[in-house]
Design a protein around this motif. Sequence first.
Motif, PDB file in Angstrom:
ATOM      1  N   UNK A  22      66.856  65.751  94.063  1.00 38.67           N
ATOM      2  CA  UNK A  22      67.266  64.762  93.252  1.00 38.67           C
ATOM      3  C   UNK A  22      67.285  63.282  93.766  1.00 38.67           C
ATOM      4  N   UNK A  23      67.457  63.334  95.090  1.00 37.48           N
ATOM      5  CA  UNK A  23      67.841  61.945  95.609  1.00 37.48           C
ATOM      6  C   UNK A  23      66.268  61.244  95.809  1.00 37.48           C
ATOM      7  N   UNK A  24      65.487  61.918  95.890  1.00 37.69           N
ATOM      8  CA  UNK A  24      64.069  61.454  96.040  1.00 37.69           C
ATOM      9  C   UNK A  24      63.389  61.086  94.689  1.00 37.69           C
ATOM     10  N   UNK A  25      63.868  61.838  93.717  1.00 39.00           N
ATOM     11  CA  UNK A  25      63.490  61.347  92.366  1.00 39.00           C
ATOM     12  C   UNK A  25      64.511  60.262  92.040  1.00 39.00           C
TER      13      UNK A  25
ATOM     14  N   UNK B 121      60.409  53.190  94.550  1.00 39.65           N
ATOM     15  CA  UNK B 121      60.605  53.878  96.031  1.00 39.65           C
ATOM     16  C   UNK B 121      61.662  53.044  96.844  1.00 39.65           C
ATOM     17  N   UNK B 122      62.745  52.408  95.970  1.00 41.59           N
ATOM     18  CA  UNK B 122      63.849  51.984  96.745  1.00 41.59           C
ATOM     19  C   UNK B 122      65.080  52.787  96.010  1.00 41.59           C
ATOM     20  N   UNK B 123      66.307  52.472  96.990  1.00 42.99           N
ATOM     21  CA  UNK B 123      67.562  53.032  96.471  1.00 42.99           C
ATOM     22  C   UNK B 123      68.064  51.764  95.712  1.00 42.99           C
ATOM     23  N   UNK B 124      68.429  51.990  94.490  1.00 42.60           N
ATOM     24  CA  UNK B 124      69.162  50.755  93.550  1.00 42.60           C
ATOM     25  C   UNK B 124      70.814  50.587  94.159  1.00 42.60           C
ATOM     26  N   UNK B 125      70.942  49.285  94.261  1.00 47.99           N
ATOM     27  CA  UNK B 125      72.303  48.930  94.731  1.00 47.99           C
ATOM     28  C   UNK B 125      73.286  49.379  93.733  1.00 47.99           C
ATOM     29  N   UNK B 126      74.362  49.747  94.062  1.00 52.79           N
ATOM     30  CA  UNK B 126      75.702  50.026  93.329  1.00 52.79           C
ATOM     31  C   UNK B 126      76.018  48.807  92.378  1.00 52.79           C
ATOM     32  N   UNK B 127      76.600  49.305  91.455  1.00 48.47           N
ATOM     33  CA  UNK B 127      77.233  48.314  90.315  1.00 48.47           C
ATOM     34  C   UNK B 127      78.840  47.984  90.611  1.00 48.47           C
ATOM     35  N   UNK B 128      79.301  47.277  89.906  1.00 46.18           N
ATOM     36  CA  UNK B 128      80.833  47.173  90.027  1.00 46.18           C
ATOM     37  C   UNK B 128      81.652  48.237  89.766  1.00 46.18           C
ATOM     38  N   UNK B 129      81.302  48.989  88.604  1.00 46.27           N
ATOM     39  CA  UNK B 129      81.781  50.192  88.394  1.00 46.27           C
ATOM     40  C   UNK B 129      81.934  51.345  89.415  1.00 46.27           C
ATOM     41  N   UNK B 130      80.911  51.435  90.247  1.00 46.88           N
ATOM     42  CA  UNK B 130      80.825  52.240  91.295  1.00 46.88           C
ATOM     43  C   UNK B 130      81.734  52.055  92.278  1.00 46.88           C
TER      44      UNK B 130
ATOM     45  N   UNK C  49      84.487  42.921  95.417  1.00 48.45           N
ATOM     46  CA  UNK C  49      83.454  43.861  94.596  1.00 48.45           C
ATOM     47  C   UNK C  49      82.206  42.774  94.076  1.00 48.45           C
ATOM     48  N   UNK C  50      82.831  41.821  93.671  1.00 41.75           N
ATOM     49  CA  UNK C  50      81.759  40.924  93.365  1.00 41.75           C
ATOM     50  C   UNK C  50      80.766  40.292  94.497  1.00 41.75           C
ATOM     51  N   UNK C  51      81.261  40.003  95.564  1.00 40.66           N
ATOM     52  CA  UNK C  51      80.526  39.569  96.877  1.00 40.66           C
ATOM     53  C   UNK C  51      79.680  40.629  97.316  1.00 40.66           C
ATOM     54  N   UNK C  52      80.289  41.765  97.211  1.00 43.67           N
ATOM     55  CA  UNK C  52      79.273  43.061  97.684  1.00 43.67           C
ATOM     56  C   UNK C  52      78.196  43.129  96.599  1.00 43.67           C
ATOM     57  N   UNK C  53      78.450  43.421  95.342  1.00 39.70           N
ATOM     58  CA  UNK C  53      77.363  43.663  94.395  1.00 39.70           C
ATOM     59  C   UNK C  53      76.217  42.636  94.526  1.00 39.70           C
ATOM     60  N   UNK C  54      76.870  41.381  94.485  1.00 38.60           N
ATOM     61  CA  UNK C  54      76.012  40.289  94.327  1.00 38.60           C
ATOM     62  C   UNK C  54      75.129  39.971  95.616  1.00 38.60           C
ATOM     63  N   UNK C  55      75.714  40.593  96.796  1.00 37.08           N
ATOM     64  CA  UNK C  55      74.692  40.295  98.085  1.00 37.08           C
ATOM     65  C   UNK C  55      73.886  41.511  98.227  1.00 37.08           C
ATOM     66  N   UNK C  56      74.130  42.616  97.625  1.00 33.25           N
ATOM     67  CA  UNK C  56      73.219  43.678  97.955  1.00 33.25           C
ATOM     68  C   UNK C  56      71.792  43.716  97.357  1.00 33.25           C
ATOM     69  N   UNK C  57      70.680  44.364  98.191  1.00 32.54           N
ATOM     70  CA  UNK C  57      69.545  44.266  98.051  1.00 32.54           C
ATOM     71  C   UNK C  57      69.009  45.967  97.643  1.00 32.54           C
ATOM     72  N   UNK C  58      67.931  45.780  97.130  1.00 29.24           N
ATOM     73  CA  UNK C  58      67.403  47.638  97.016  1.00 29.24           C
ATOM     74  C   UNK C  58      67.093  47.997  98.596  1.00 29.24           C
TER      75      UNK C  58
ATOM     76  N   UNK D 240      63.125  52.992 100.754  1.00 29.20           N
ATOM     77  CA  UNK D 240      63.234  54.519 100.548  1.00 29.20           C
ATOM     78  C   UNK D 240      62.789  55.314 101.776  1.00 29.20           C
ATOM     79  N   UNK D 241      61.945  54.630 102.498  1.00 30.34           N
ATOM     80  CA  UNK D 241      61.302  55.415 103.639  1.00 30.34           C
ATOM     81  C   UNK D 241      62.564  55.599 104.635  1.00 30.34           C
ATOM     82  N   UNK D 242      63.457  54.561 104.709  1.00 29.41           N
ATOM     83  CA  UNK D 242      64.311  55.012 105.831  1.00 29.41           C
ATOM     84  C   UNK D 242      65.256  56.005 105.482  1.00 29.41           C
ATOM     85  N   UNK D 243      65.359  56.295 104.239  1.00 29.21           N
ATOM     86  CA  UNK D 243      66.281  57.412 103.741  1.00 29.21           C
ATOM     87  C   UNK D 243      65.534  58.943 103.902  1.00 29.21           C
TER      88      UNK D 243
END
Length: 231
Positions: free
Chosen positions: A118-121, A128-137, A148-157, A160-163
Amino acid sequence: MADFVLVAGAWLGSWAWDEVVPPLRAAGHGTHPLTLSGLAERREVPAGQQTHVRDVVDEIERRDLRDVVLVGHSYSGIPVGQAAERIGDRLTRVVFVDSEVPVDGGSFASGWWQGQAAFEAQLADNGGHWAPLGAADLDGQGLADGQIARLVEGSTPHPGGTLTEPAVLSRPLGELPATYVKCLLDGPEPNDTVASLLTSDHWRLVTMDTGHWPMFSQPAELARVLLAEVA
């Protein structure tokens, strides 16, 4: 004086530690927040799991750091735990902040609560990347709206290979001098792997009454927790 090497979790770079660094430096310690390959300002650098281990080891060796307190948050506990055993007597202690820990031959994906497939899907659906979380998460994690805004706005995909690439350990993780920081809003108990490690005489547990991102929600308190490791 210690040298703190600070490695944030998935989607984040060295910037995540901006409010933790000043009190550590004010106490006279070296501080080295690190951005892993493939993230933040290094997002164009190809990366697998062992790339991230090398990122940490190379930073310590390049700066010739001694008395290292190696801090890994969330996902980054996996590369940090591997790096900790590879830096030999440079290590004073490793601190896992509400993190995963490496299991020899296992990966972040292999421990995913919905199963590895499920995670690899998820990764495949996002190039091939893990999408960042949104504010609701981030609800229920002790974060103010601005945090929350700072965390969401600063995140990057997250690459996937690291995971999905497996961890490599040469000796039992329980032999390392370690502290596990459990953030209680993200669950009252460590997972079974961590609970087993905490039976070691070399490990100890600290709790924080906050969510999974204490460098945003309680940076001063997290800094106090880290300083207590070298008191």
